[in-house]
Scaffold this active site. Structure first.
Site, PDB file in Angstrom:
ATOM      1  N   CYS A 138       2.449   0.696   1.164  1.00 45.56           N
ATOM      2  CA  CYS A 138       3.501   0.672   0.146  1.00 45.56           C
ATOM      3  C   CYS A 138       4.663  -0.215   0.582  1.00 45.56           C
ATOM      4  CB  CYS A 138       4.016   2.087  -0.112  1.00 45.56           C
ATOM      5  SG  CYS A 138       2.763   3.223  -0.740  1.00 45.56           S
ATOM      6  N   ASN A 174       4.371  -3.946  -1.760  1.00 44.88           N
ATOM      7  CA  ASN A 174       3.115  -3.229  -1.587  1.00 44.88           C
ATOM      8  C   ASN A 174       1.987  -4.245  -1.411  1.00 44.88           C
ATOM      9  OD1 ASN A 174       3.602  -3.812  -4.406  1.00 44.88           O
ATOM     10  ND2 ASN A 174       1.905  -2.480  -4.969  1.00 44.88           N
ATOM     11  N   ILE A 175       1.041  -3.886  -0.546  1.00 48.87           N
ATOM     12  CA  ILE A 175      -0.093  -4.752  -0.247  1.00 48.87           C
ATOM     13  C   ILE A 175      -1.346  -3.890  -0.346  1.00 48.87           C
ATOM     14  CG2 ILE A 175      -1.163  -6.269   1.469  1.00 48.87           C
ATOM     15  CD1 ILE A 175       1.753  -6.530   2.677  1.00 48.87           C
ATOM     16  N   GLU A 176      -2.145  -4.169  -1.368  1.00 53.82           N
ATOM     17  CA  GLU A 176      -3.345  -3.363  -1.614  1.00 53.82           C
ATOM     18  C   GLU A 176      -4.547  -3.930  -0.869  1.00 53.82           C
ATOM     19  OE1 GLU A 176      -2.084  -1.799  -6.046  1.00 53.82           O
ATOM     20  OE2 GLU A 176      -3.692  -3.261  -5.892  1.00 53.82           O
ATOM     21  N   CYS A 220       5.397   7.884   1.530  1.00 54.28           N
ATOM     22  CA  CYS A 220       6.608   7.112   1.851  1.00 54.28           C
ATOM     23  C   CYS A 220       7.801   8.033   2.070  1.00 54.28           C
ATOM     24  CB  CYS A 220       6.911   6.107   0.742  1.00 54.28           C
ATOM     25  SG  CYS A 220       5.791   4.689   0.790  1.00 54.28           S
ATOM     26  N   GLU A 234       7.896   0.426   0.599  1.00 53.37           N
ATOM     27  CA  GLU A 234       8.897   1.112   1.418  1.00 53.37           C
ATOM     28  C   GLU A 234       8.493   1.122   2.883  1.00 53.37           C
ATOM     29  OE1 GLU A 234       8.301   2.142  -2.475  1.00 53.37           O
ATOM     30  OE2 GLU A 234       7.508   3.604  -1.214  1.00 53.37           O
ATOM     31  N   CYS A 294       6.395   7.369  -3.178  1.00 53.51           N
ATOM     32  CA  CYS A 294       5.290   8.326  -3.156  1.00 53.51           C
ATOM     33  C   CYS A 294       5.526   9.336  -2.029  1.00 53.51           C
ATOM     34  CB  CYS A 294       3.964   7.595  -2.962  1.00 53.51           C
ATOM     35  SG  CYS A 294       3.680   6.948  -1.291  1.00 53.51           S
TER      36      CYS A 294
END
Length: 128
Positions: free
Chosen positions: A53, A42-44, A89, A55, A86
């Site tokens: 996310c 995940n990369i915010e 995803c 996935e 989520c």
């Protein structure tokens, strides 16, 4: 590749998570029919909707390399039970009809489900 080996790949990718806001690191790995594995984390982003996310990162990497036949996906988070994708995803997984989803955590919990179990009323190309 075994399910556990795919989970271990997801754990490796989790280490690259960029999650300075939620502090919730997630890793994922997909196995393609050709036998290749693509992983992601995940990369915010400070603008929350811009993040991605784990996935979807893994799936996008596979598809961008020409791999569209994905046979399994593993997702790992540091959750009390198995880490579940989520809703966004789940729909993305459904787009590529990934038949096996392995949900895991960092403490040994594992749960494997089918796409139909993960997203029983998916919106698919047949709905278009």
């Amino acid at each position: 590749m075994t399910d556990e080996e795919l989970v271990q790949e997801a754990i490796k990718y989790r280490e690259h998570s960029y999650s300075p806001y939620s502090h919730f690191a997630v890793g994922a790995a997909v196995l393609t029919k050709s036998g290749k594995v693509y992983g992601g984390c995940n990369i915010e982003n400070a603008s929350y909707p811009v993040g991605i996310c784990a996935e979807r990162t893994a799936i996008v990497k596979a598809v961008s390399e020409g791999e569209r036949d994905i046979v399994a996906l593993a997702v790992v988070g540091d959750t009390p039970g198995s880490c579940s994708p989520c809703g966004m995803c789940r729909q993305f997984i459904g787009e590529f009809k990934i038949p096996k989803i392995i949900m895991a955590n960092m403490h040994g919990a594992r749960k494997t489900v089918t796409l139909e179990e993960l997203l029983p009323f998916a919106f698919t190309d047949s709905d278009m």
